[in-house]
Design a protein around this motif. Structure first.
Motif, PDB file in Angstrom:
ATOM      1  N   LEU A   4       0.851  -1.174   0.000  1.00 53.84           N
ATOM      2  CA  LEU A   4       0.000   0.000   0.000  1.00 53.84           C
ATOM      3  C   LEU A   4       0.896   1.236   0.000  1.00 53.84           C
ATOM      4  O   LEU A   4       1.733   1.395   0.881  1.00 53.84           O
ATOM      5  CB  LEU A   4      -0.905   0.021   1.233  1.00 53.84           C
ATOM      6  CG  LEU A   4      -1.758   1.277   1.424  1.00 53.84           C
ATOM      7  CD1 LEU A   4      -2.768   1.439   0.290  1.00 53.84           C
ATOM      8  CD2 LEU A   4      -2.468   1.250   2.775  1.00 53.84           C
ATOM      9  N   VAL A   5       0.719   2.096  -0.999  1.00 52.49           N
ATOM     10  CA  VAL A   5       1.470   3.352  -1.069  1.00 52.49           C
ATOM     11  C   VAL A   5       0.487   4.494  -0.868  1.00 52.49           C
ATOM     12  O   VAL A   5      -0.340   4.777  -1.736  1.00 52.49           O
ATOM     13  CB  VAL A   5       2.218   3.502  -2.411  1.00 52.49           C
ATOM     14  CG1 VAL A   5       2.947   4.845  -2.458  1.00 52.49           C
ATOM     15  CG2 VAL A   5       3.210   2.357  -2.599  1.00 52.49           C
ATOM     16  N   VAL A   6       0.569   5.126   0.281  1.00 50.35           N
ATOM     17  CA  VAL A   6      -0.318   6.244   0.600  1.00 50.35           C
ATOM     18  C   VAL A   6       0.333   7.523   0.066  1.00 50.35           C
ATOM     19  O   VAL A   6       1.498   7.802   0.343  1.00 50.35           O
ATOM     20  CB  VAL A   6      -0.547   6.349   2.119  1.00 50.35           C
ATOM     21  CG1 VAL A   6      -1.570   7.437   2.416  1.00 50.35           C
ATOM     22  CG2 VAL A   6      -1.004   5.017   2.686  1.00 50.35           C
ATOM     23  N   ILE A  12       6.740  12.354  -5.195  1.00 44.56           N
ATOM     24  CA  ILE A  12       7.615  11.264  -4.771  1.00 44.56           C
ATOM     25  C   ILE A  12       6.872   9.931  -4.841  1.00 44.56           C
ATOM     26  O   ILE A  12       7.401   8.924  -5.330  1.00 44.56           O
ATOM     27  CB  ILE A  12       8.160  11.519  -3.360  1.00 44.56           C
ATOM     28  CG1 ILE A  12       9.001  12.808  -3.338  1.00 44.56           C
ATOM     29  CG2 ILE A  12       9.012  10.341  -2.884  1.00 44.56           C
ATOM     30  CD1 ILE A  12       9.415  13.262  -1.957  1.00 44.56           C
ATOM     31  N   GLY A  13       5.634   9.906  -4.363  1.00 43.87           N
ATOM     32  CA  GLY A  13       4.880   8.666  -4.337  1.00 43.87           C
ATOM     33  C   GLY A  13       4.688   8.045  -5.702  1.00 43.87           C
ATOM     34  O   GLY A  13       4.781   6.816  -5.860  1.00 43.87           O
ATOM     35  N   ASP A  67       1.703  -6.632   2.491  1.00 44.91           N
ATOM     36  CA  ASP A  67       2.954  -7.030   3.129  1.00 44.91           C
ATOM     37  C   ASP A  67       3.649  -5.835   3.774  1.00 44.91           C
ATOM     38  O   ASP A  67       4.448  -6.000   4.699  1.00 44.91           O
ATOM     39  CB  ASP A  67       3.899  -7.652   2.089  1.00 44.91           C
ATOM     40  CG  ASP A  67       3.334  -8.937   1.523  1.00 44.91           C
ATOM     41  OD1 ASP A  67       3.312  -9.937   2.253  1.00 44.91           O
ATOM     42  OD2 ASP A  67       2.915  -8.935   0.345  1.00 44.91           O
ATOM     43  N   ALA A  68       3.362  -4.640   3.263  1.00 48.72           N
ATOM     44  CA  ALA A  68       4.032  -3.442   3.767  1.00 48.72           C
ATOM     45  C   ALA A  68       3.243  -2.208   3.360  1.00 48.72           C
ATOM     46  O   ALA A  68       2.401  -2.250   2.450  1.00 48.72           O
ATOM     47  CB  ALA A  68       5.451  -3.354   3.224  1.00 48.72           C
ATOM     48  N   VAL A  69       3.538  -1.100   4.040  1.00 51.41           N
ATOM     49  CA  VAL A  69       2.916   0.191   3.739  1.00 51.41           C
ATOM     50  C   VAL A  69       4.022   1.236   3.591  1.00 51.41           C
ATOM     51  O   VAL A  69       4.970   1.265   4.379  1.00 51.41           O
ATOM     52  CB  VAL A  69       1.938   0.619   4.855  1.00 51.41           C
ATOM     53  CG1 VAL A  69       1.372   2.011   4.575  1.00 51.41           C
ATOM     54  CG2 VAL A  69       0.809  -0.394   4.993  1.00 51.41           C
ATOM     55  N   MET A  70       3.875   2.095   2.583  1.00 48.58           N
ATOM     56  CA  MET A  70       4.783   3.224   2.393  1.00 48.58           C
ATOM     57  C   MET A  70       3.934   4.496   2.442  1.00 48.58           C
ATOM     58  O   MET A  70       2.886   4.579   1.807  1.00 48.58           O
ATOM     59  CB  MET A  70       5.536   3.115   1.062  1.00 48.58           C
ATOM     60  CG  MET A  70       6.213   1.770   0.879  1.00 48.58           C
ATOM     61  SD  MET A  70       7.165   1.644  -0.664  1.00 48.58           S
ATOM     62  CE  MET A  70       8.739   2.295  -0.137  1.00 48.58           C
ATOM     63  N   HIS A  71       4.409   5.493   3.189  1.00 47.19           N
ATOM     64  CA  HIS A  71       3.579   6.663   3.503  1.00 47.19           C
ATOM     65  C   HIS A  71       4.227   7.946   2.977  1.00 47.19           C
ATOM     66  O   HIS A  71       5.267   8.385   3.474  1.00 47.19           O
ATOM     67  CB  HIS A  71       3.407   6.746   5.018  1.00 47.19           C
ATOM     68  CG  HIS A  71       2.534   7.867   5.498  1.00 47.19           C
ATOM     69  ND1 HIS A  71       1.646   8.533   4.695  1.00 47.19           N
ATOM     70  CD2 HIS A  71       2.404   8.430   6.728  1.00 47.19           C
ATOM     71  CE1 HIS A  71       1.018   9.464   5.394  1.00 47.19           C
ATOM     72  NE2 HIS A  71       1.462   9.418   6.625  1.00 47.19           N
ATOM     73  N   PHE A  72       3.566   8.554   1.960  1.00 50.18           N
ATOM     74  CA  PHE A  72       4.044   9.808   1.358  1.00 50.18           C
ATOM     75  C   PHE A  72       2.963  10.887   1.380  1.00 50.18           C
ATOM     76  O   PHE A  72       3.029  11.824   0.586  1.00 50.18           O
ATOM     77  CB  PHE A  72       4.451   9.566  -0.108  1.00 50.18           C
ATOM     78  CG  PHE A  72       5.530   8.545  -0.312  1.00 50.18           C
ATOM     79  CD1 PHE A  72       6.863   8.898  -0.266  1.00 50.18           C
ATOM     80  CD2 PHE A  72       5.207   7.221  -0.557  1.00 50.18           C
ATOM     81  CE1 PHE A  72       7.861   7.956  -0.461  1.00 50.18           C
ATOM     82  CE2 PHE A  72       6.184   6.262  -0.751  1.00 50.18           C
ATOM     83  CZ  PHE A  72       7.529   6.638  -0.708  1.00 50.18           C
ATOM     84  N   ALA A  73       1.994  10.775   2.272  1.00 50.41           N
ATOM     85  CA  ALA A  73       0.791  11.612   2.176  1.00 50.41           C
ATOM     86  C   ALA A  73       0.761  12.795   3.139  1.00 50.41           C
ATOM     87  O   ALA A  73      -0.311  13.214   3.570  1.00 50.41           O
ATOM     88  CB  ALA A  73      -0.454  10.756   2.382  1.00 50.41           C
TER      89      ALA A  73
END
Length: 331
Positions: A4-6, A12-13, A67-73
């Motif tokens: 999940l890419v927020v 950047i996201g 499996d993972a989360v990346m946070h750019f929000a």
């Protein structure tokens, strides 16, 4: 791997989502499109929504085995954060806690957090390493530091492993020309200069020429967006592989600063190839602008095996100029 890419429709996201997709990862993008752009979310599955919507978050985590989360929000304008701190604490802190809480409930244990050099405040020395005191001087930096500290507690209490990556000046664009920098308003130096060169902006203003630097203008550490994203990908893989655990933070930069005047000179040379000129105006110093901000990224290189591939300013500007020409429709 499902990620999940927020904030995956932002500058950047969107580049991060492209890298992950090209590497064979399955990506779900969550973005409220307040500063992101639907057309930049051209990789992965876009879900339009906000981190304040806990019902939506629960649904997403039930539907996908992340499996993972990346946070750019995050909200990221320093001046705005001073005038409207509530917006920054609500979005950058409260909404991030919403995300972390749903991760804990659904047993998702890998988190990559987009942090900032603003957590350090006024530099006591340069280059800035991870041991430098974190003493932010504005609500934006303070909100990011609050999350970093919360991540330490979430690691201890809930086993949520995270890496916070603090970058200095993200810049450049996708070398293939598919993605690039889009902000409204634009506040970053390189796109501002390029907009002046393309005709989308009247001129560029140099705020102060009396700093204690070689040419009197401020020096900053510019890191190409592709290098920035590669560091995130390496950090994610290290978490998933169990090579890193707890709540860690790394600084990202080239370790080499360029002055405002150096950037202007490089831009002038590159845009001249397209018969474009650049108008430069002079302004007074802005409050709170340090003379020099340069990162020490030694720890990121050691821990992640990361090495910038686009470190020279000419390459950074060429990629950004190709994107700006696309926006300005310069042939």
């Amino acid at each position: 791997m499902v990620i999940l890419v927020v904030g995956g429709a932002g500058y950047i996201g969107s580049h991060m989502v492209k890298q992950l997709s090209k590497a064979g990862k399955q990506v779900v993008v969550l973005d409220n499109l307040s500063t992101g752009f639907r057309e930049l979310a051209c990789y992965g599955q876009l879900v339009v929504g906000d981190l304040a919507d806990t019902v939506l978050l629960e649904r997403l985590f039930r539907e996908h085995q992340f499996d993972a989360v990346m946070h750019f929000a995050a909200c990221s304008l320093v001046g705005e954060s001073v005038g409207d701190p509530a917006k920054y604490y609500r979005n950058n802190v409260s909404n991030t806690l919403n995300l972390l809480d749903v991760m804990v409930r659904h047993h998702v244990r890998h988190f990559i957090f987009s942090s900032t050099a603003a957590t350090f405040g006024e530099p006591e020395y340069t280059p800035i390493d991870e041991a430098h005191p974190q003493a932010p001087i504005n609500p934006y930096g303070a909100s990011k530091l609050m999350v970093e500290r919360a991540l330490q507690d979430y690691a201890t209490a809930y086993g949520l492993n995270s890496v916070s990556l603090r970058y200095f000046n993200a810049c450049g664009a996708d070398p293939e020309g598919v993605l690039g920098e889009c902000h409204d308003p634009e506040t970053h130096l390189i796109p501002l200069i390029l907009q002046a060169a393309s005709g989308r902006r009247k001129s560029i203003t140099v705020f102060g020429r009396d700093y204690p630097t070689e040419d009197g203008t401020c020096i900053r550490d510019y890191i190409h967006i592709e290098d920035l994203c590669s560091a995130h990908a390496l950090a994610l893989q290290a978490l998933v592989d169990g090579e890193l655990s707890g709540a860690l933070g790394f600084n990202l930069g080239n370790g080499q600063g360029y002055s405002v005047q150096e950037v202007i000179d490089v831009v002038k040379d590159i845009v001249a190839e397209d018969s474009c000129e650049l108008a430069v105006e002079e302004g007074e110093r802005r409050a709170g602008d340090p003379a020099r901000l340069v990162a020490d990224a030694t720890q990121a290189k050691k821990a992640l095996g990361w090495q910038p591939q686009y470190a020279d300013l000419i390459t950074i500007v060429r990629h950004a100029w190709a994107w700006e020409k696309k926006l300005a429709r310069i042939q």
